[in-house]
Design a protein around this motif. Structure first.
Motif, PDB file in Angstrom:
ATOM      1  N   GLY A 255      89.742  50.084  -1.329  1.00  0.00           N
ATOM      2  CA  GLY A 255      89.291  50.564  -0.039  1.00  0.00           C
ATOM      3  C   GLY A 255      90.459  51.108   0.767  1.00  0.00           C
ATOM      4  N   GLU A 256      90.239  51.296   2.056  1.00  0.00           N
ATOM      5  CA  GLU A 256      91.274  51.825   2.939  1.00  0.00           C
ATOM      6  C   GLU A 256      92.207  50.699   3.379  1.00  0.00           C
ATOM      7  N   PRO A 257      93.515  50.839   3.142  1.00  0.00           N
ATOM      8  CA  PRO A 257      94.443  49.768   3.526  1.00  0.00           C
ATOM      9  C   PRO A 257      94.420  49.513   5.033  1.00  0.00           C
ATOM     10  N   PRO A 258      94.564  48.248   5.442  1.00  0.00           N
ATOM     11  CA  PRO A 258      94.667  47.954   6.880  1.00  0.00           C
ATOM     12  C   PRO A 258      95.908  48.598   7.462  1.00  0.00           C
ATOM     13  N   VAL A 259      95.829  49.008   8.714  1.00  0.00           N
ATOM     14  CA  VAL A 259      96.927  49.728   9.362  1.00  0.00           C
ATOM     15  C   VAL A 259      97.565  48.836  10.420  1.00  0.00           C
ATOM     16  N   PRO A 260      98.858  48.506  10.265  1.00  0.00           N
ATOM     17  CA  PRO A 260      99.547  47.748  11.319  1.00  0.00           C
ATOM     18  C   PRO A 260      99.577  48.554  12.610  1.00  0.00           C
ATOM     19  N   THR A 261      99.482  47.853  13.733  1.00  0.00           N
ATOM     20  CA  THR A 261      99.419  48.528  15.030  1.00  0.00           C
ATOM     21  C   THR A 261     100.525  48.095  15.984  1.00  0.00           C
ATOM     22  N   GLY A 262     101.295  47.063  15.619  1.00  0.00           N
ATOM     23  CA  GLY A 262     102.284  46.528  16.552  1.00  0.00           C
ATOM     24  C   GLY A 262     103.679  47.066  16.295  1.00  0.00           C
ATOM     25  N   PRO A 263     104.614  46.726  17.178  1.00  0.00           N
ATOM     26  CA  PRO A 263     105.996  47.190  17.032  1.00  0.00           C
ATOM     27  C   PRO A 263     106.784  46.419  15.984  1.00  0.00           C
ATOM     28  N   ALA A 264     106.333  45.225  15.617  1.00  0.00           N
ATOM     29  CA  ALA A 264     107.040  44.409  14.621  1.00  0.00           C
ATOM     30  C   ALA A 264     106.526  44.727  13.223  1.00  0.00           C
ATOM     31  N   HIS A 265     107.279  44.271  12.221  1.00  0.00           N
ATOM     32  CA  HIS A 265     106.948  44.518  10.825  1.00  0.00           C
ATOM     33  C   HIS A 265     106.867  43.194  10.072  1.00  0.00           C
ATOM     34  N   SER A 266     106.130  43.209   8.969  1.00  0.00           N
ATOM     35  CA  SER A 266     106.001  42.021   8.123  1.00  0.00           C
ATOM     36  C   SER A 266     107.140  41.996   7.112  1.00  0.00           C
ATOM     37  N   PHE A 267     107.906  40.892   7.096  1.00  0.00           N
ATOM     38  CA  PHE A 267     109.023  40.735   6.171  1.00  0.00           C
ATOM     39  C   PHE A 267     108.749  39.683   5.102  1.00  0.00           C
ATOM     40  N   ALA A 268     107.888  38.713   5.395  1.00  0.00           N
ATOM     41  CA  ALA A 268     107.489  37.705   4.400  1.00  0.00           C
ATOM     42  C   ALA A 268     106.053  37.323   4.707  1.00  0.00           C
ATOM     43  N   ILE A 269     105.275  37.105   3.645  1.00  0.00           N
ATOM     44  CA  ILE A 269     103.853  36.811   3.799  1.00  0.00           C
ATOM     45  C   ILE A 269     103.603  35.315   3.851  1.00  0.00           C
ATOM     46  N   VAL A 270     102.368  34.945   4.145  1.00  0.00           N
ATOM     47  CA  VAL A 270     102.000  33.533   4.192  1.00  0.00           C
ATOM     48  C   VAL A 270     102.142  32.908   2.811  1.00  0.00           C
ATOM     49  N   SER A 271     101.510  33.530   1.814  1.00  0.00           N
ATOM     50  CA  SER A 271     101.602  33.106   0.417  1.00  0.00           C
ATOM     51  C   SER A 271     101.049  34.231  -0.436  1.00  0.00           C
ATOM     52  N   GLN A 272     101.348  34.184  -1.742  1.00  0.00           N
ATOM     53  CA  GLN A 272     100.843  35.240  -2.612  1.00  0.00           C
ATOM     54  C   GLN A 272      99.326  35.223  -2.680  1.00  0.00           C
ATOM     55  N   ALA A 273      98.713  34.050  -2.611  1.00  0.00           N
ATOM     56  CA  ALA A 273      97.255  33.958  -2.670  1.00  0.00           C
ATOM     57  C   ALA A 273      96.619  34.497  -1.383  1.00  0.00           C
ATOM     58  N   LEU A 274      97.092  34.011  -0.253  1.00  0.00           N
ATOM     59  CA  LEU A 274      96.485  34.366   1.028  1.00  0.00           C
ATOM     60  C   LEU A 274      96.892  35.758   1.505  1.00  0.00           C
ATOM     61  N   GLY A 275      98.051  36.238   1.055  1.00  0.00           N
ATOM     62  CA  GLY A 275      98.555  37.519   1.501  1.00  0.00           C
ATOM     63  C   GLY A 275      99.318  37.420   2.801  1.00  0.00           C
TER      64      GLY A 275
END
Length: 289
Positions: A269-289
């Motif tokens: 599907g269409e990937p979610p689009v980040p909207t904030g000024p910060a960026h993701s550097f590490a995720i919660v977990s590989q399962a949860l994303g």
């Protein structure tokens, strides 16, 4: 149809919703894959989402769990087929069932090399990667912040702002997950005169501890957040699952948290689009994303 004799095992496969009582069996399948989940890690995952199990002969031989992120997106994980039952199409049957359950939402998952061929056949496309780093750091330099910025613990009044900060960086609306994480994890934020610029959560997971999610405006501030937790737990086994775009891998290797694995982030599907000024550097977990 005549009933099967008691001496003949019923090897027909059936699907049903995963229940809390299934967690030990799911854990056994996860352990067979050398995944690090504890029962105490898996049970909260199921409580936040919806699971499906495949049964054969009274035993669970396939699993998956998915988590809604609002009405338009879902994440998917814990996709496992028992090693003794592979090659019989169970993985595809379970995946088709969970895709039907998820419906029209965009779906994100992190794929191991073994799962890539099936996910591609089902319409998923690779969009990025997650790099697993882990180990024990014994000497962690302090990363200085800019004037007017400080690290401080996450407070009770920060919960909504932290959730909004992470949502802005990932494009994933997950208030229930963030509320659950903030109840069990410890967190620090970068505060600039009351404005939250970044956050990193730290919690028990698997063989030791995990730092994630980590959200920040840039790699320098992400390092400041991570170094706080790794430095305060010097010598303890710690894991991070960083994004391929994070530019943190070499630095983590130097600290002693070496890269040990890689998964491919895939989307249907269409990937979610980040909207904030910060960026993701590490995720919660590989399962949860």
């Amino acid at each position: 149809m005549a009933a099967l004799p008691d001496t003949v095992p019923d090897n027909r496969m059936s699907l049903r919703a995963m229940e809390e009582g299934d967690i030990p069996a799911v854990h056994a399948l996860s352990k067979a894959e050398k995944w690090p989940h504890r029962v105490d890690d898996l049970a909260p995952m199921l409580a936040l989402g919806h699971g499906i199990v495949a049964e054969m002969g009274g035993k669970i031989v396939g699993t998956t769990i998915w988590w809604p992120c609002g009405d338009k997106v879902a994440t998917l994980g814990i996709v496992i087929v028992s090693r003794t039952h592979r090659g019989a199409g169970i993985g595809r049957i379970v995946m088709e069932a969970v895709l039907d359950a998820i419906g029209d939402r965009t779906i994100l998952l992190n794929a191991t090399d073994d799962g890539l061929p099936l996910y591609r056949k089902l319409g998923f496309q690779g969009v990025s990667e997650i790099l697993q780093h882990q180990g024990a750091a014994f000497s962690v330099p302090i990363v200085p912040l800019e004037a007017g910025e400080r690290l401080r613990p996450v407070g009770l009044r920060d919960a909504d702002r932290v959730a909004a900060l992470v949502e802005g960086a990932t494009g994933l609306h997950r208030p229930a997950l963030m509320a659950a994480l903030l109840k069990k994890a410890r967190g620090v934020v970068i505060d600039r005169e009351g404005e939250l610029l970044g956050v990193a959560l730290f919690r028990r997971f698997g063989r030791g501890y995990v730092v994630g999610p980590v959200v920040a405006p840039d790699p320098h501030r992400a390092r400041a957040l991570i170094s706080h937790w790794v430095g305060s737990r010097a010598g303890k086994f710690t894991r991070l699952d960083i994004t391929g775009e994070s530019r943190l891998g070499e630095w983590l290797d130097e600290l002693g948290l070496v890269r040990v694995g890689r998964v491919v982030t895939m989307v249907k599907g269409e990937p979610p689009v980040p909207t904030g000024p910060a960026h993701s550097f590490a995720i919660v977990s590989q399962a949860l994303g």
